[in-house]
Design a protein around this motif. Structure first.
Motif, PDB file in Angstrom:
ATOM      1  N   VAL A 142      28.484  52.806  12.324  1.00 32.15           N
ATOM      2  CA  VAL A 142      28.740  53.623  11.133  1.00 32.15           C
ATOM      3  C   VAL A 142      27.514  54.460  10.805  1.00 32.15           C
ATOM      4  O   VAL A 142      27.621  55.629  10.416  1.00 32.15           O
ATOM      5  CB  VAL A 142      29.116  52.716   9.945  1.00 32.15           C
ATOM      6  N   GLU A 143      26.303  53.848  10.963  1.00 32.74           N
ATOM      7  CA  GLU A 143      25.073  54.565  10.622  1.00 32.74           C
ATOM      8  C   GLU A 143      24.708  55.602  11.680  1.00 32.74           C
ATOM      9  O   GLU A 143      24.025  56.591  11.382  1.00 32.74           O
ATOM     10  CB  GLU A 143      23.900  53.574  10.479  1.00 32.74           C
ATOM     11  N   GLU A 144      25.110  55.397  12.937  1.00 37.74           N
ATOM     12  CA  GLU A 144      24.731  56.314  14.006  1.00 37.74           C
ATOM     13  C   GLU A 144      25.916  56.539  14.939  1.00 37.74           C
ATOM     14  O   GLU A 144      26.180  55.736  15.829  1.00 37.74           O
ATOM     15  CB  GLU A 144      23.542  55.783  14.797  1.00 37.74           C
ATOM     16  N   ILE A 145      26.640  57.616  14.687  1.00 37.07           N
ATOM     17  CA  ILE A 145      27.802  57.954  15.511  1.00 37.07           C
ATOM     18  C   ILE A 145      27.343  58.825  16.671  1.00 37.07           C
ATOM     19  O   ILE A 145      26.638  59.817  16.488  1.00 37.07           O
ATOM     20  CB  ILE A 145      28.867  58.681  14.671  1.00 37.07           C
ATOM     21  N   ILE A 146      27.711  58.429  17.882  1.00 35.76           N
ATOM     22  CA  ILE A 146      27.312  59.157  19.086  1.00 35.76           C
ATOM     23  C   ILE A 146      28.541  59.832  19.676  1.00 35.76           C
ATOM     24  O   ILE A 146      29.571  59.194  19.909  1.00 35.76           O
ATOM     25  CB  ILE A 146      26.690  58.207  20.120  1.00 35.76           C
ATOM     26  N   GLU A 200      31.906  60.690   7.319  1.00 37.21           N
ATOM     27  CA  GLU A 200      32.703  61.620   6.515  1.00 37.21           C
ATOM     28  C   GLU A 200      33.028  62.875   7.315  1.00 37.21           C
ATOM     29  O   GLU A 200      34.163  63.363   7.312  1.00 37.21           O
ATOM     30  CB  GLU A 200      31.933  61.993   5.244  1.00 37.21           C
ATOM     31  N   GLU A 201      32.041  63.417   8.044  1.00 40.18           N
ATOM     32  CA  GLU A 201      32.273  64.624   8.837  1.00 40.18           C
ATOM     33  C   GLU A 201      33.270  64.351   9.954  1.00 40.18           C
ATOM     34  O   GLU A 201      34.163  65.165  10.228  1.00 40.18           O
ATOM     35  CB  GLU A 201      30.945  65.107   9.421  1.00 40.18           C
ATOM     36  N   LEU A 202      33.142  63.181  10.609  1.00 41.02           N
ATOM     37  CA  LEU A 202      34.055  62.823  11.704  1.00 41.02           C
ATOM     38  C   LEU A 202      35.475  62.706  11.188  1.00 41.02           C
ATOM     39  O   LEU A 202      36.424  63.222  11.784  1.00 41.02           O
ATOM     40  CB  LEU A 202      33.598  61.509  12.354  1.00 41.02           C
ATOM     41  N   SER A 203      35.612  62.066  10.041  1.00 36.95           N
ATOM     42  CA  SER A 203      36.937  61.875   9.447  1.00 36.95           C
ATOM     43  C   SER A 203      37.566  63.204   9.045  1.00 36.95           C
ATOM     44  O   SER A 203      38.730  63.467   9.321  1.00 36.95           O
ATOM     45  CB  SER A 203      36.817  60.943   8.239  1.00 36.95           C
ATOM     46  N   SER A 204      36.770  64.030   8.395  1.00 38.19           N
ATOM     47  CA  SER A 204      37.290  65.315   7.901  1.00 38.19           C
ATOM     48  C   SER A 204      37.711  66.226   9.039  1.00 38.19           C
ATOM     49  O   SER A 204      38.739  66.921   8.953  1.00 38.19           O
ATOM     50  CB  SER A 204      36.224  66.006   7.039  1.00 38.19           C
ATOM     51  N   LEU A 262      35.290  54.645  17.170  1.00 38.73           N
ATOM     52  CA  LEU A 262      34.003  54.308  17.770  1.00 38.73           C
ATOM     53  C   LEU A 262      34.173  53.159  18.764  1.00 38.73           C
ATOM     54  O   LEU A 262      34.693  52.084  18.404  1.00 38.73           O
ATOM     55  CB  LEU A 262      32.985  53.915  16.699  1.00 38.73           C
ATOM     56  N   ASN A 263      33.734  53.377  19.967  1.00 42.90           N
ATOM     57  CA  ASN A 263      33.722  52.352  21.018  1.00 42.90           C
ATOM     58  C   ASN A 263      35.118  51.904  21.458  1.00 42.90           C
ATOM     59  O   ASN A 263      35.243  51.004  22.287  1.00 42.90           O
ATOM     60  CB  ASN A 263      32.925  51.107  20.574  1.00 42.90           C
TER      61      ASN A 263
END
Length: 605
Positions: free
Chosen positions: A108-112, A76-80, A98-99
């Motif tokens: 989805v659970e761990e975005i780096i 959600e934070e990445l999208s916003s 991602l990737n």
């Protein structure tokens, strides 16, 4: 999970349509599935009506990445941050970052969030890949217009690896829409002028080295040798032979067969022996010879290459029925005169060669009476010189060649008998008798037809007869510089007569198995290489004409033998041509890559 949730299923978006014991989802395209909750991941609670809502949205990716460096955002934070809002559409777009971009990775659970160093490295790699792709496209344009440049050589490694059968894939063949086969790769290289006819791919295809052995030879104090230099000994070979490993002489009623003492420098389990076991035999192809033992072994041990040669000598006498009677095995020194078969043929009516010829002729008669089969089909010596010009010389049937053959068979017969009498494990060569109703007539068609009645020979530590040679027992022993089973036999006999330990039966069987695992590839590479250079010869001599002999039928076509080329070819059947009839032919089509040649008959007007 609730109805209308946007979820991730196997990296694809899906919409939840119902929730019970299992969750109903619909995939893009309308396909529905029942899944467990652990099989999906929530992207957005929705509600999501349909997949048309998941439209591509423009976002500030690089700016968002800079703000998130060192953070661990959720979806959600990445999208916003990147797209200004968190909706099903932007959630899906955020997941796609991602990737698949240089800025973010993970799940989805761990975005780096990638570090600046990682981004820089990935950026450089991406740029290099784009440049490589641009270079590739420019190369393919040049390739299709036949305007390639010298610096394009690196691109052709792809094609060469396929031609050498080192790779199963070729980007060039794929781009050209051609089947990915070694033959097509070879043909394309020829068409483009990258390869010429002189490149023979067959040894590489069979994964055979084109470098002779460089293993270390063993040097040790030699055993005492018998001086046989008073005998006139002759090493008789084809013209141009470079590895003379046998010679013959006679002393009264005792015929001597001298063999290069290869076991002196390559005893069992030495570096040279182990390397020879992996190679199996010398590789003889028209452009070169690749030795199973280091070339230095031939230089030191080749009979007649020095004034005095060390040898392992078989001294044999025979009873009135030409059975081997007395067998004397000695390490010797011999003085050898080298001759070609043609030279020796002119000397069979005088001197020692006359006496040797008389003994070997009686031995041959004995073998034939025992059922030996002598097939006479065309043979040729093929050589490609340093300029890749090909010479093909038919091998004539000379009495001197028969004499040497029978002398070597005497030695092989004696080696087997001596091993049996002294319980020495060796690889015996055995072959069942052929299924002939009667012996073949000497005409080409009969000789050709008789081949199918010959059974395969094999090696075994159990002594049995060799029907094709007409011998009760036989062990190949006369070519230890160039054939590994011969080296095994020589090692065993040599160690026995000098009081050294010999290999046990299991060790011999192991060595034979290793030889048999590679010998077929050596033979196949030689056969394919010979055909390659025969076709090159025809390409170099497009006006070639010659005779072809009709010897039978195969696959509804006529089989012809071409004596001058030692070739067997198929041509349309001629109803009015009898067996053994001849026609004059010339090449009509030559496909080097596929090893095919079509001849046409020369019809006189």
């Amino acid at each position: 999970m609730e109805k209308g949730n946007l979820v991730l299923y196997k990296h694809n978006p899906a919409i939840v349509t119902a929730v019970a014991d299992k969750i109903d989802i619909v995939l893009k395209g309308g396909k529905t599935k029942k899944v467990r909750e652990k099989d999906i991941q929530l992207l957005h609670k929705g509600p999501t009506g349909n997949f048309e809502e998941l439209k591509e949205t423009e976002g500030q990716i690089e700016e968002g990445w800079e703000l998130l460096i060192g953070e661990k955002p959720d979806l959600e934070e990445l999208s916003s941050l990147i797209f200004g809002q968190y909706t099903p559409s932007t959630a899906w777009q955020a997941y796609l970052l991602l990737n698949r971009t240089i800025y973010f990775k993970g799940t989805v659970e761990e975005i780096i969030v990638c570090t600046p160093e990682e981004v820089e490295q990935a950026s450089l790699a991406k740029k290099a890949k784009e440049e490589e792709q641009a270079q590739w496209q420019a190369f393919m344009e040049r390739l299709k217009s036949r305007t390639t440049l010298p610096e394009d050589k690196t691109f052709f490694i792809d094609l060469e690896n396929m031609a050498y059968k080192k790779s199963r894939n070729s980007r060039i063949l794929t781009e050209l829409g051609r089947a990915k086969t070694p033959e097509n790769a070879h043909k394309t290289l020829l068409e483009l002028g990258i390869w010429d006819y002189s490149i023979n791919p067959w040894p590489n295809r069979y994964e055979l080295s084109l470098k002779s052995s460089s293993a270390e030879l063993s040097f040790f104090e030699d055993d005492e040798r018998v001086d046989l230099t008073h005998l006139e000994s002759f090493a008789i070979d084809d013209e141009g032979n470079t590895d003379p490993d046998d010679a013959i002489s006679i002393d009264g009623d005792r015929i001597w067969i001298h063999i290069a003492d290869a076991a002196l420098l390559a005893p069992p389990d030495s570096d040279a022996d182990l390397e020879a076991s992996r190679r199996g035999a010398n590789l003889y192809i028209p452009e070169t010879t690749v030795s199973m033992l280091p070339p230095e072994a031939t230089e030191k041990l080749g009979l007649g290459l020095h004034e005095i040669s060390p040898a392992f000598s078989f001294g044999l006498t025979f009873d009135p029925e030409m059975n081997v009677d007395d067998i004397t095995l000695v390490l010797s020194n011999v003085k050898v005169t080298r001759l070609t078969y043609s030279q020796a043929d002119k000397m069979l009516d005088k001197g020692p060669l006359k006496d040797i010829y008389e003994v070997t002729s009686r031995y041959r008669e004995k073998r034939i009476s025992n059922g030996a089969v002598e097939l006479s089909l065309p043979e040729a010596k093929i050589r490609a010189d340093e300029n890749n010009r090909v010479e093909i010389r038919p091998i004539p049937e000379l009495e001197s060649r028969k004499m040497v053959t029978d002398a070597m068979l005497m030695a092989g017969n004696a080696a087997a008998l001596f091993a049996i009498r002294n319980e020495i494990p060796v690889p015996f060569a055995t072959q069942p008798k052929p299924d002939f109703d009667k012996k073949p007539e000497p005409d080409p068609a009969s000789q050709f037809a008789s081949r199918k009645f010959m059974k395969r020979s094999r090696m075994s530590t159990v002594p049995e007869g060799h029907g094709g040679l007409g011998l009760d027992f036989y062990a190949r022993a006369t070519s230890p510089l160039r054939r590994y089973p011969d080296l095994i036999v020589l090692q065993q006999l040599r160690n026995h007569i000098t009081g050294k330990p010999i290999l046990n039966e299991d060790q011999v069987i192991e060595r034979v198995a290793l030889f048999e695992s590679v010998s077929g590839t050596v033979v196949s590479a030689e056969r394919k290489s010979n055909l390659h250079w025969k076709l090159v010869y025809l390409l170099q001599n497009p006006e070639w004409k010659g005779s072809a002999v009709y010897v039978g039928k195969k696959e509804k076509q006529a089989v012809f033998l071409i004596p001058d080329l030692a070739m067997e070819v198929l041509m349309p059947v001629k109803k009015d041509l009898p067996l053994n009839g001849t026609i004059e032919i010339t090449p009509d089509l030559i496909d080097l890559a596929n090893q095919e040649v079509i001849f046409k008959e020369i019809v006189e007007n």
